[in-house]
Design a protein around this motif. Structure first.
Motif, mmCIF file in Angstrom:
data_model
loop_
_atom_site.group_PDB
_atom_site.id
_atom_site.type_symbol
_atom_site.label_atom_id
_atom_site.label_comp_id
_atom_site.label_asym_id
_atom_site.label_seq_id
_atom_site.Cartn_x
_atom_site.Cartn_y
_atom_site.Cartn_z
ATOM 1 N N LEU A 149 102.221 38.494 -8.769
ATOM 2 C CA LEU A 149 101.046 37.822 -8.586
ATOM 3 C C LEU A 149 101.534 37.324 -7.093
ATOM 4 C CD1 LEU A 149 97.490 36.687 -8.156
ATOM 5 C CD2 LEU A 149 98.883 35.138 -9.955
ATOM 6 N N SER A 191 101.644 39.360 -4.291
ATOM 7 C CA SER A 191 101.200 39.354 -3.557
ATOM 8 C C SER A 191 99.789 38.649 -2.289
ATOM 9 C CB SER A 191 99.554 39.932 -4.482
ATOM 10 O OG SER A 191 98.911 38.547 -5.741
ATOM 11 N N TRP A 192 100.407 37.276 -2.345
ATOM 12 C CA TRP A 192 100.457 35.821 -1.493
ATOM 13 C C TRP A 192 101.171 36.222 -0.551
ATOM 14 C CZ3 TRP A 192 95.467 33.874 -1.911
ATOM 15 C CH2 TRP A 192 94.812 33.548 -3.083
ATOM 16 N N ARG A 202 94.008 40.644 -5.706
ATOM 17 C CA ARG A 202 94.781 38.855 -6.491
ATOM 18 C C ARG A 202 93.812 38.960 -7.193
ATOM 19 N NH1 ARG A 202 94.913 38.107 -0.194
ATOM 20 N NH2 ARG A 202 96.686 38.815 0.714
#
Length: 106
Positions: A51, A54-55, A70
Motif C-alpha cells: 500500500l 502504491s502511493w 489503493r
C-alpha cells in the motif's frame, strides 16, 4: 504463500473436526493457532508495505483504476487490523457492536 499456509491449517483443523480459531485446548491446537496468527501478520505487513509503495509509484492504468487498487489494499489492511484487535480480546458469546448473542436469542 502465507494465505495458502493459513487456509491449509484451517482446513486441517476442519478435517480433524475441531475449531481452528481461538482454540487453545491442547499444545498442538495452540501451536496451529499461533502459526495462523504469525502467517496472517506477515501477510498484513507485506500488504501494508505494498500500500505504501502504491502511493510512491504511478500506475500505468487509468487514475480511477489506480485509486481502486489503493482503496482495495487499504480495506484489506483495515480488516486485518480489526482481526488483530479481535484476538486481543477475551472471547465472549456476544457480538459487542450489536449487543446480541452469537449463539441465538436477542
Amino acid at each position: 504463500m502465507t494465505a495458502l499456509l493459513e487456509i491449509t491449517l484451517i482446513g486441517g483443523q476442519a478435517a480433524r473436526g475441531i475449531e481452528s480459531h481461538f482454540n487453545n485446548t491442547t499444545a498442538l491446537n495452540t501451536a496451529i493457532y499461533l502459526i495462523m496468527g504469525i502467517t496472517i501478520l506477515a501477510m498484513t505487513i507485506l500488504v501494508a508495505w505494498l500500500l505504501i509503495q502504491s502511493w510512491k509509484q504511478a500506475f500505468d492504468v487509468a487514475p480511477a483504476f489506480a485509486w481502486g487498487i489503493r482503496f482495495g489494499i487499504a480495506l484489506f489492511v483495515l480488516g486485518a487490523l480489526e482481526g488483530g484487535a479481535m484476538v486481543t480480546q477475551e472471547p465472549t458469546p456476544s457480538v459487542p457492536v450489536r449487543r446480541c448473542q452469537s449463539s441465538g436469542g436477542s
